[in-house]
Scaffold this motif. Sequence first.
Motif, PDB file in Angstrom:
ATOM      1  N   THR A 200       0.843  -1.190   0.000  1.00 10.23           N
ATOM      2  CA  THR A 200       0.000   0.000   0.000  1.00 10.23           C
ATOM      3  C   THR A 200       0.879   1.240   0.000  1.00 10.23           C
ATOM      4  N   MET A 201       0.482   2.239  -0.805  1.00 12.70           N
ATOM      5  CA  MET A 201       1.218   3.500  -0.934  1.00 12.70           C
ATOM      6  C   MET A 201       0.365   4.645  -0.406  1.00 12.70           C
ATOM      7  N   PHE A 241      -4.248   2.882 -11.136  1.00 13.58           N
ATOM      8  CA  PHE A 241      -4.748   1.528 -11.373  1.00 13.58           C
ATOM      9  C   PHE A 241      -4.641   1.124 -12.842  1.00 13.58           C
ATOM     10  N   ILE A 242      -4.590   2.113 -13.749  1.00 18.00           N
ATOM     11  CA  ILE A 242      -4.522   1.808 -15.178  1.00 18.00           C
ATOM     12  C   ILE A 242      -3.090   1.857 -15.696  1.00 18.00           C
ATOM     13  N   LYS A 249       3.275   4.163  -5.885  1.00 14.90           N
ATOM     14  CA  LYS A 249       1.874   4.156  -6.313  1.00 14.90           C
ATOM     15  C   LYS A 249       1.524   2.732  -6.735  1.00 14.90           C
ATOM     16  N   PRO A 250       0.241   2.409  -6.845  1.00 14.02           N
ATOM     17  CA  PRO A 250      -0.146   1.081  -7.338  1.00 14.02           C
ATOM     18  C   PRO A 250       0.372   0.847  -8.762  1.00 14.02           C
ATOM     19  N   GLY A 400      -3.092   0.367  -2.459  1.00 11.17           N
ATOM     20  CA  GLY A 400      -2.231  -0.332  -3.405  1.00 11.17           C
ATOM     21  C   GLY A 400      -3.085  -1.067  -4.419  1.00 11.17           C
ATOM     22  N   GLY A 401      -2.434  -1.666  -5.371  1.00  7.04           N
ATOM     23  CA  GLY A 401      -3.193  -2.406  -6.380  1.00  7.04           C
ATOM     24  C   GLY A 401      -2.285  -3.071  -7.387  1.00  7.04           C
ATOM     25  N   GLY A 402      -2.818  -4.071  -8.066  1.00 10.40           N
ATOM     26  CA  GLY A 402      -2.065  -4.774  -9.094  1.00 10.40           C
ATOM     27  C   GLY A 402      -2.890  -5.898  -9.680  1.00 10.40           C
TER      28      GLY A 402
END
Length: 417
Positions: A200-201, A241-242, A249-250, A400-402
Amino acid sequence: MTNAASVAPEVKAVPETVTAAFDEFMEAFEAFKDVNDRRLGEIEQKLTADVVTRDKVDRINRAMDDQKKVLDQLVLKKARPQLGRGGGELSAEAVEHKAAFDAYIRRGEEAGLRELEVKALSSGSGTDGGYLVPPETDTEIGRRISVVSPMRALSTGRTVSSAVLKKPFATTGLATGWVAETAARPQTSTPQLAELSFPTMELYAMPAATQGLLDDAAVDIESWIAGEVDIVFAEQEGDAFIRGDGVNKPKGFLSYPTVADSAWSWGNIGYVASGAAGAWQSTDPSDTLIELVYALKAGHRQNGTFMMNRKTQADIRKFKDADGNYLWRPPAAAGQPASLMGFPIAEAEEMPDVAANSLSVAFGDFRSGYLVVDRAGVRVLRDPYSAKPYVLFYTTKRVGGGVQNFEAIKVVKFAAA
């Protein structure tokens, strides 16, 4: 007698209701179909379209985009209820938290929030200072962001209490086989496990207010904070996210390695080539979209959603199938997405325009394919000193994300192959 369809609709005064905006959008689409049909007829007869007709199609396309923006803004505004105003009964703890947070925001009084921390035996304020907003405000910020950010709305969300979410997955499944009734059953091989990591950022915003505004008892402070940060948080998240690079960042799904879908392997995003460098193929461009849809396995395809920006969508509005039916269909009602070949379209301005080797169209089961990780709590630090006479509110959240399933997302690459 003037043909109404030959005149491109102009953007009128901003409609006051969602219904009026939706009606204007549908009128524009009907005009678009009439003029575009004329353009296609001219191409069949003269192998080229009249310049005036092409210009009308482009103007109607732009007018539709403008009207859709107005419609989206009205729907978003309607989805923003006031916080703390007739929202139902709150528990005694929630009322106490809201009152203590209100005192901190308006006057900088920390005693109430510190007392709550002691009662809860928790660390509501970190070593870097600040206090967690009440749960109702935290939830409302998240809900509003989901309305604005298509990726957050489409993806799977997980809330964690640690800095990193680690998720194991099986790279190979269990071995199986058919056996005779009395044959031996040898032990099958165990699946091979690997691990995905989603750190997570920190995402921040710093709205400012005068002390006079804070002293005004009529101002709903919680709603004001949520309203100030939700749009900027959503814009930053949506971009990350994109196409986020994963540095502070994610990591966006377009930042992962891409390979031709025929050579796809885990860890890569599969692509379908458009057939022309930086453009749709000149004949039957919709074939690329059909290939994209069927690049997904059936289990993911039934939950599929197209993702692209408005400019790319304007190109696709002109596509027809072999029977002359438009592949793009307008929303069935206000607040619902348009559809393409029966699948919903998510508009994301962070998706790139069509250009050489661009990945401008995505199709996938984003709920299976992408994971958004939120660390619990939104934190606010009050700063009355750095920008006098304004009071700054340093508001942060960790996210966060991926990609969690590389099979579930496919893209169009605008290249010859």
